[in-house]
Design a protein around this motif. Structure first.
Motif, PDB file in Angstrom:
ATOM      1  N   LYS A   7       2.302   0.504   6.527  1.00 21.54           N
ATOM      2  CA  LYS A   7       1.189   1.676   5.754  1.00 21.54           C
ATOM      3  C   LYS A   7      -0.028   0.766   6.497  1.00 21.54           C
ATOM      4  CE  LYS A   7       2.365   3.796   1.108  1.00 21.54           C
ATOM      5  NZ  LYS A   7       2.074   4.427  -0.216  1.00 21.54           N
ATOM      6  N   ASN A  50       1.726   6.184   6.748  1.00 20.17           N
ATOM      7  CA  ASN A  50       2.982   5.996   5.509  1.00 20.17           C
ATOM      8  C   ASN A  50       4.677   5.940   6.358  1.00 20.17           C
ATOM      9  OD1 ASN A  50       4.125   5.289   3.522  1.00 20.17           O
ATOM     10  ND2 ASN A  50       3.635   7.638   3.060  1.00 20.17           N
ATOM     11  N   GLU A  66      -1.982  10.040   5.917  1.00 15.96           N
ATOM     12  CA  GLU A  66      -2.512   9.869   4.500  1.00 15.96           C
ATOM     13  C   GLU A  66      -3.829  10.082   4.802  1.00 15.96           C
ATOM     14  OE1 GLU A  66       0.798   8.095   1.684  1.00 15.96           O
ATOM     15  OE2 GLU A  66      -1.379   6.518   1.899  1.00 15.96           O
ATOM     16  N   SER A  70      -4.472  13.466   0.531  1.00 16.96           N
ATOM     17  CA  SER A  70      -3.450  14.696   1.071  1.00 16.96           C
ATOM     18  C   SER A  70      -2.015  14.309   2.004  1.00 16.96           C
ATOM     19  CB  SER A  70      -3.807  16.037   2.235  1.00 16.96           C
ATOM     20  OG  SER A  70      -4.686  16.582   1.331  1.00 16.96           O
ATOM     21  N   GLU A  71      -0.733  14.416   2.798  1.00 14.94           N
ATOM     22  CA  GLU A  71       0.324  13.765   3.153  1.00 14.94           C
ATOM     23  C   GLU A  71       0.524  14.558   4.367  1.00 14.94           C
ATOM     24  OE1 GLU A  71       3.323  10.220   4.167  1.00 14.94           O
ATOM     25  OE2 GLU A  71       3.144  11.291   2.186  1.00 14.94           O
ATOM     26  N   TYR A  86       3.659  14.954   7.126  1.00 15.15           N
ATOM     27  CA  TYR A  86       4.873  14.136   7.468  1.00 15.15           C
ATOM     28  C   TYR A  86       5.980  14.646   8.276  1.00 15.15           C
ATOM     29  CZ  TYR A  86       6.993  14.945   2.950  1.00 15.15           C
ATOM     30  OH  TYR A  86       7.535  16.134   1.931  1.00 15.15           O
TER      31      TYR A  86
END
Length: 713
Positions: free
Chosen positions: A616, A631, A665, A669-670, A672
């Protein structure tokens, strides 16, 4: 005995010594590096301070370092990031755990450290017990979704002392997330190749001053990677729906109550046999829609009550679980052409229903007490049916089972000298089982009725030594047992002879280290297990008739694993397992050839390993997002060749599986990207042997990728 395949004899793969030494040396070097750096942690400004890992492996909250046997722990965050959507997925990634599955919702056969039924006889014949929030369930439910799960613990070695019958190899202890007194929750959605999708959410928080609630839901599905030759479409499109609601009452005076209601439904799953070799795109020749009616529903209702006394805690867990299954299985036209010379669909429909009532009442020490102890009583009743209809010859079987089980148990860990602790535990169980059936064939009906009773004791004794405040050494001897029972698949009175109970003796020597602050954990173990009369199906490929066969086995090996939180950005994890599991007695009368002493146990590789990197990193600027953070998780799973069947006719090839999570991130929120099996490894979920010219199996999914979004609050 039928001729053995000559193309792929069971042998060590070329270069195995180099691969083994490379893996062992790599892990040893990484451990040495971890140890060297660990000495500098306290002086480093980037020292990672983590809470000790706690588990409920002995029905109470304890530090994992203090548990006197081997275990692996997968937390909820790892389940989510690595997309381990079912317990079966999670178990397949755990070194030392092997899963044989045809791809259906009721097919999983789990082995731990090479120990377990060579083939399962029934829903009641599990070598590994599944425990969800203190409620026992059949390991055949390993396809259950990991919905809103806090932690999965894989307990290795016989666990009959506290987890009861059918835990000769170990136990899977699942803890779901509980309601809290703060409003919290999340939503998550994914989409990817082959029709893969998932939507999930959970929300929980206070309802009154003493009551909190939580609700979680998931809807997911995918298109089967096996096609139907007749229309070119995916053979099935499995769909899952999982729901759970929970209420937690806490009076702030040492009394809590947890009420849980859960329902999971899986549709269109099918246990498939495919003629080998599979080709680039595996396919089966079935009438489209053959498996559209397949479904399995699990329900669980439980109430856990805890009350703290001055020196002890009273716990009561009352539960009701149910399972309903309807599944079509059989051979497609390709297999019947190869077996019998003419193409046709050979289909059987199984219908199963199970209702289980259980009650566990125990008195134990408070968490963090100097002396750990627990004693209790356990009662359970199971009412179960398993019916089969053969669409080809019209034969029918109607089978009913009941099991009443009662047990008393206790375990204690206490200091016997400075830095030394002794653990001793014992459980005695009384089982009463009945079986009734009607077999219909060619217009005639034959009745069948049987009873058995089984009384047995299981237990363990362990000695632990605190080498340092951060390092424990332990040795444990365990006695396990898997009770006798009746064959689910009997097609005649002859087939329904009860199978014998399996008896297990296990020894383990290991160590556990957790650095001050928890940044580095390292553990290893040596083990040996001997099983008398483990279970193996005698299977006739012409009639699909099944009989009970018993065989002795022996498993020995070693495990080494480590997790290193280098700093708040980087975490390295590795694990390697060596397991040498062999059959030690002849088992004649099994279709495909007699099983000979010295054969390796099927589905158990000599070597398996796992390595992951989690990184990270704060990003200085990205699209104006507040405090963006990268991340990343990269996971590499390695498994060597393993025998396909107990006769060791051929090997299933080893494989290397690489998975990736890459996200950004910001706040809660993220967004991906995910990639599964990026190396496109073509590996088998299982393999089977009919003749030297006919072998079948089920391939795993190849490479796939997709996108996802999550928001937590």
């Amino acid at each position: 005995m039928p001729a053995r395949l000559s193309l792929k004899p069971l042998r060590r793969p070329e270069g195995w010594r180099v691969n083994v030494l490379t893996q062992a040396l790599g892990l040893a070097l990484s451990s040495q590096v971890c140890t060297a750096f660990a000495a500098d942690y306290q002086a480093s400004p980037e020292t990672v301070e983590l809470a000790p890992l706690t588990v409920s492996a002995r029905l109470n909250q304890e530090s994992a370092k203090d548990i006197p046997f081997g275990l692996s722990v997968i937390d909820g965050q790892t389940l989510e990031t690595r997309r381990l959507r079912t317990l079966e997925d999670a178990l397949r990634t755990t070194p030392g755990v092997d899963v044989n599955s045809w791809g259906g919702a009721n097919d999983a056969n789990v082995r731990i450290r090479g120990v377990g039924s060579l083939n399962q006889m029934s829903m009641d014949d599990g070598s590994v017990v599944l425990n969800v929030d203190g409620v026992p369930m059949s390991v055949r439910n390993a396809a259950m979704a990991t919905l809103d799960v806090q932690q999965v613990e894989v307990l290795k070695g016989p666990q009959g002392t506290l987890f009861g019958r059918n835990s000769e190899a170990g136990a899977i202890n699942v803890t779901t997330r509980k309601p809290t007194r703060e409003l919290e929750g999340y939503v998550r959605g994914e989409a990817g190749q082959d029709g893969q999708f998932m939507t999930e959410g959970a929300v929980g928080g206070p309802l009154t001053e003493t009551l909190a609630g939580r609700i979680a839901v998931r809807r997911s599905g995918f298109d089967n990677w096996v096609d139907d030759q007749q229309d070119g479409d995916p053979l099935t499109k499995p769909r899952d729906l999982a729901l759970r609601g929970s209420l937690l009452w806490d009076n702030d005076a040492g009394t809590t109550g947890l009420l849980v209601a859960e329902r999971q439904r899986a549709e269109h799953y099918a246990g498939l046999e495919i003629l080998r070799p599979f080709g680039n795109r595996p396919s089966l020749d079935y009438t489209p829609g053959t498996f559209d009616g397949n479904q399995k529903t699990n329900e669980r209702y439980s109430f856990e009550l805890n009350h703290d006394l001055a020196q002890a805690r009273i716990t009561s867990v009352s539960a009701y679980t149910s399972t309903d299954l309807n599944a079509v299985k059989g051979y497609d036209r390709n297999i019947t052409r190869a077996l019998y010379g003419s193409p046709s669909e050979y289909l059987i429909e199984d219908s199963a229903h199970e209702r289980v009532w259980s009650q566990d009442l125990r008195l134990g020490s408070l968490p963090e007490a100097d002396v750990f102890w627990v004693s209790g009583l356990n009662l359970s009743r199971s009412e179960r049916s398993f019916d089969s209809d053969n669409f080809t010859n019209g034969a029918q079987q109607r089978r009913d089972f009941t099991t009443n089980s009662y047990a008393a148990y206790g375990e204690v860990t206490f200091p016997i000298a400075e830095d030394w602790k002794l653990t001793t535990g014992l459980r005695h169980t009384w089982d009463r089982k009945t079986y009734g059936a009607d077999y219909s064939s060619a217009g005639s009906v034959t009745g069948d009725s049987r009873r058995l009773q089984d009384n047995y004791s299981t237990g363990r004794v362990a000695l632990a030594y605190a080498l340092t405040p951060q390092t424990n050494l332990y040795a444990v001897l365990s006695r396990g047992y898997k009770s006798a029972g009746f064959n689910d698949y009997a097609t005649s009175v002859k087939d329904s002879e009860p199978y014998k109970a399996a008896k297990v003796n296990s020894a383990e020597l290991g160590f556990k280290h957790e650095s001050e602050g928890g940044a580095l954990s390292l553990e290893g173990a040596l083990f040996i297990t001997r099983v008398e009369d483990d279970h193996l199906l005698g299977y006739d490929f012409n009639t699909l008739a099944v009989s009970a066969v018993n065989a002795d086995t022996r498993s020995k090996g070693a495990e080494l694993s480590s997790t290193w939180h280098v700093n708040d950005e980087l975490t390295l994890s590795s694990a390697v397992t060596y397991t040498n599991a062999v059959v030690t007695s002849d088992a004649p009368g099994v279709s495909g050839g007699d099983v000979a002493a010295g054969n390796r146990v099927p589905d158990v590789p000599l070597w398996s390993g796992n390595f992951s990197v989690a990184w990270k990193k704060d990003l200085p600027y990205l699209l104006g997002l507040p405090a963006p953070r990268l991340n990343t998780l990269l996971n590499y799973r390695l498994q060597k060749n393993r025998p396909a069947d107990p006769q060791n006719h051929y090997d299933l090839s080893g494989y290397a599986k690489l998975d990736l999570h890459l996200g950004v991130e910001s706040g809660g929120s993220e967004v991906y990207l995910w990639g599964d099996n990026l190396l496109d490894a073509r590996y088998d979920l299982y393999g089977s042997y009919s003749t030297a010219q006919v072998t079948t199996g089920m391939p795993a999914r190849g490479r796939s990728a997709g996108v996802g979004y999550s928001y937590s609050f």
